[in-house]
Design a protein around this motif. Structure first.
Motif, PDB file in Angstrom:
ATOM      1  N   SER A   1     -22.725 -34.578   1.738  1.00  0.00           N
ATOM      2  CA  SER A   1     -23.787 -35.323   2.123  1.00  0.00           C
ATOM      3  C   SER A   1     -23.611 -36.402   3.210  1.00  0.00           C
ATOM      4  O   SER A   1     -24.468 -36.022   4.450  1.00  0.00           O
ATOM      5  N   THR A   2     -22.436 -36.842   3.769  1.00  0.00           N
ATOM      6  CA  THR A   2     -21.777 -37.403   4.979  1.00  0.00           C
ATOM      7  C   THR A   2     -21.962 -36.660   6.037  1.00  0.00           C
ATOM      8  O   THR A   2     -22.390 -36.787   7.024  1.00  0.00           O
ATOM      9  N   ILE A   3     -21.564 -35.637   5.792  1.00  0.00           N
ATOM     10  CA  ILE A   3     -21.355 -34.418   6.949  1.00  0.00           C
ATOM     11  C   ILE A   3     -22.628 -34.115   7.283  1.00  0.00           C
ATOM     12  O   ILE A   3     -23.104 -33.833   8.456  1.00  0.00           O
ATOM     13  N   ARG A   4     -23.772 -33.588   6.508  1.00  0.00           N
ATOM     14  CA  ARG A   4     -24.769 -33.213   6.553  1.00  0.00           C
ATOM     15  C   ARG A   4     -25.583 -34.498   7.712  1.00  0.00           C
ATOM     16  O   ARG A   4     -26.246 -34.172   8.585  1.00  0.00           O
TER      17      ARG A   4
ATOM     18  N   THR B   1     -17.639 -17.416   4.525  1.00  0.00           N
ATOM     19  CA  THR B   1     -16.924 -17.005   3.442  1.00  0.00           C
ATOM     20  C   THR B   1     -15.637 -18.333   3.522  1.00  0.00           C
ATOM     21  O   THR B   1     -14.594 -18.173   2.643  1.00  0.00           O
ATOM     22  N   SER B   2     -15.896 -19.244   4.310  1.00  0.00           N
ATOM     23  CA  SER B   2     -14.944 -20.258   4.239  1.00  0.00           C
ATOM     24  C   SER B   2     -15.652 -21.682   4.639  1.00  0.00           C
ATOM     25  O   SER B   2     -16.825 -21.733   5.285  1.00  0.00           O
ATOM     26  N   GLY B   3     -14.924 -22.731   4.505  1.00  0.00           N
ATOM     27  CA  GLY B   3     -15.343 -24.037   5.019  1.00  0.00           C
ATOM     28  C   GLY B   3     -16.573 -24.613   4.278  1.00  0.00           C
ATOM     29  O   GLY B   3     -16.835 -24.263   3.134  1.00  0.00           O
ATOM     30  N   LEU B   4     -17.710 -25.218   5.029  1.00  0.00           N
ATOM     31  CA  LEU B   4     -18.793 -25.606   4.521  1.00  0.00           C
ATOM     32  C   LEU B   4     -19.631 -24.564   3.649  1.00  0.00           C
ATOM     33  O   LEU B   4     -20.285 -25.099   2.862  1.00  0.00           O
TER      34      LEU B   4
END
Length: 313
Positions: free
Chosen positions: A76-79, A3-6
């Motif tokens: 996308s960079t995080i993934r 329910t929060s963040g990514l």
């Protein structure tokens, strides 16, 4: 669902891609209510409505469109960073999303099956559609299309045998009609017309000794799916124009007869393609390696068949 963040950001991007909470929930493997709550929680926290919702449609608000444009590249960079860290695992894991056509997916199924058998921790999400989409914008890791359809800014990995188109009709049809000897003869025949994803009618393409011809055949039926065209041709409704892969079983069984074979040159084969400006996920690298292994095996088998044929001659 988080329910929060990514988790909330993934929820917003999925709804933006699909223009539907239900479709986005299916993509993410969560309930529609959980997805709706995640999006609503983010909207409440930032104090802006990201989507315009009606009983029939979902669309991005102006603020939502700007938000997605800003967040999508960062996510996308995080993934990529997560995938790059995960690439140090001995065995690839995760989900690989691939966009392709129905026909290309059918031809690629042996590769997909072998891939999942070799990498049981991987999941394939194959989306089939006729239209060519931007795989980056729509959140896919890779696409599979014929070589000529692959965007020039993508890295392409060829696989599969080269194909030709084939003009075929049923024995019953040819019992009443003389077979065509040139493409121009098709104007005197009933043709099962093919509608492309754009809505345009596909013109049959022919070439022989440098002479190229396009034929817009006329007939009683227009379709947009190869299996329906095959059924219509088998029923004697007219001639159809499909790849050799589609008609091979019927030609072998004698339920369809091929004509104008010397007018249909080889086509480019299929390609797996993906964007080259980012880290390649371990799961995608593994699929690329498997495709190359398959291509090497097919080349070896072709050489062996050629040698056997020469010896027999």
């Amino acid at each position: 669902m988080k329910t929060s963040g990514l988790g909330e950001l993934e929820a917003v991007l999925a709804v933006a891609r699909r223009r539907s909470f239900r479709a986005a929930a299916t993509e993410l493997g969560v309930s529609t209510s959980a997805l709706s709550h995640a999006v609503a929680a983010l909207e409440a926290r930032i104090g802006v409505r990201l989507f315009n919702r009606t009983t029939r449609s979902v669309s991005l608000s102006e603020a939502g469109a700007q938000f997605v444009d800003s967040v999508a590249p960062a996510l996308s960079t995080i993934r990529d960073a997560i995938e790059q860290a995960g690439s140090f695992r001995d065995v690839p894991s995760g989900t690989l999303r691939i966009n392709t056509s129905v026909g290309a997916a059918q031809r690629a199924m042996p590769i997909f099956i072998a891939y999942l058998q070799r990498y049981p921790d991987m999941t394939l999400d194959i989306v089939t559609e006729g239209r060519l989409i931007d795989i980056v914008v729509d959140g896919f890791d890779a696409g599979i299309r014929i070589a000529e359809s692959v965007p020039q800014d993508m890295i392409a990995v060829p696989f599969g045998e080269r194909q030709r188109f084939a003009v075929v009709g049923s024995p019953a049809y040819f019992a009443q009609q003389k077979p065509p000897h040139t493409p121009a003869d098709l104007h005197a025949h009933r043709c099962i017309r093919s509608r492309m994803p754009s809505g345009a009618i596909y013109q049959w393409e022919f070439e022989r000794r440098g002479e190229a011809v396009r034929i817009d055949g006329k007939g009683p039926l227009t379709l947009d799916e190869p299996s329906l065209m095959l059924a219509a041709a088998r029923a004697g409704l007219g001639l159809t124009y499909l790849t050799e892969w589609n008609v091979a079983a019927d030609l072998q069984a004698g339920t369809l007869v091929r004509v104008l074979e010397d007018w249909t040159p080889p086509l480019d084969g299929l390609c797996l393609y993906y964007p080259g400006r980012r880290h390649v996920p371990a799961g995608l690298r593994a699929l690329i390696e498997l495709i190359r292994e398959s291509a090497d095996l097919q080349r070896t088998q072709r050489v062996s068949r050629t040698r056997s044929a020469k010896k027999s001659a």
